[in-house]
Motif scaffolding. Sequence first.
Motif, PDB file in Angstrom:
ATOM      1  N   TYR A  54    -106.953 -21.692  40.237  1.00 42.62           N
ATOM      2  CA  TYR A  54    -106.593 -21.834  38.727  1.00 42.62           C
ATOM      3  C   TYR A  54    -107.783 -21.284  37.833  1.00 42.62           C
ATOM      4  N   ASP A  55    -108.983 -21.260  38.233  1.00 39.84           N
ATOM      5  CA  ASP A  55    -110.458 -20.998  37.423  1.00 39.84           C
ATOM      6  C   ASP A  55    -110.783 -19.797  38.309  1.00 39.84           C
ATOM      7  N   TYR A  56    -110.812 -18.720  37.289  1.00 39.49           N
ATOM      8  CA  TYR A  56    -111.276 -17.320  38.056  1.00 39.49           C
ATOM      9  C   TYR A  56    -112.960 -17.515  38.186  1.00 39.49           C
ATOM     10  N   LYS A  57    -113.688 -18.462  37.548  1.00 37.23           N
ATOM     11  CA  LYS A  57    -115.120 -18.561  37.591  1.00 37.23           C
ATOM     12  C   LYS A  57    -115.473 -19.366  39.298  1.00 37.23           C
ATOM     13  N   LEU A  58    -114.795 -20.107  39.566  1.00 34.78           N
ATOM     14  CA  LEU A  58    -114.657 -20.581  40.962  1.00 34.78           C
ATOM     15  C   LEU A  58    -114.522 -19.632  41.904  1.00 34.78           C
ATOM     16  N   LEU A  59    -113.346 -18.550  41.480  1.00 30.29           N
ATOM     17  CA  LEU A  59    -112.920 -17.587  42.587  1.00 30.29           C
ATOM     18  C   LEU A  59    -114.284 -16.538  42.689  1.00 30.29           C
ATOM     19  N   GLU A 115     -99.109 -22.797  29.589  1.00 31.30           N
ATOM     20  CA  GLU A 115     -98.918 -21.733  30.825  1.00 31.30           C
ATOM     21  C   GLU A 115     -99.998 -22.061  31.828  1.00 31.30           C
ATOM     22  N   ILE A 116     -99.804 -21.571  32.940  1.00 34.37           N
ATOM     23  CA  ILE A 116    -100.953 -21.728  33.956  1.00 34.37           C
ATOM     24  C   ILE A 116    -100.774 -20.420  34.485  1.00 34.37           C
ATOM     25  N   ARG A 117    -102.186 -19.888  34.582  1.00 32.71           N
ATOM     26  CA  ARG A 117    -102.438 -18.650  35.696  1.00 32.71           C
ATOM     27  C   ARG A 117    -103.134 -18.769  36.721  1.00 32.71           C
ATOM     28  N   THR A 118    -102.543 -18.285  37.673  1.00 30.48           N
ATOM     29  CA  THR A 118    -103.124 -18.359  39.082  1.00 30.48           C
ATOM     30  C   THR A 118    -103.786 -16.950  39.404  1.00 30.48           C
ATOM     31  N   TYR A 119    -104.934 -17.154  39.805  1.00 33.45           N
ATOM     32  CA  TYR A 119    -105.616 -15.859  40.188  1.00 33.45           C
ATOM     33  C   TYR A 119    -106.129 -15.769  41.620  1.00 33.45           C
TER      34      TYR A 119
END
Length: 105
Positions: A16-21, A69-73
């Motif tokens: 859910y967190d693009y920085k972690l990704l 909303e929840i975004r999944t990256y």
Amino acid sequence: MLIDQKNQIRIKLKTYDYKLLEECCSKIIDTANRTKTTIVGPIALPQKRKIYCVLRSPHVDKDSREHFEIRTYSRVIDIKEPSSQTIDLLMKLNIPAGVDIEVKL
């Protein structure tokens, strides 16, 4: 067009967190580069949006609602012709909590 998919590792990351990704992708790429393997990616997949609609008041004002909303990256990394040292280093890699990792051989 036929692609030979023998000796390939596909790593799929979701969060859910693009920085972690981005942090996880860079760790995996650095680890694979240390063992001199060929890397394809990270390939960005389309982000998924899940929208939840909630009533603000439980009894009256049905027209008053809130939307969340929840975004999944997600990203895909392919490692071609991995050595046993590459696999060992990837297994020992410390991935932060909150990142879902799926590995296919």
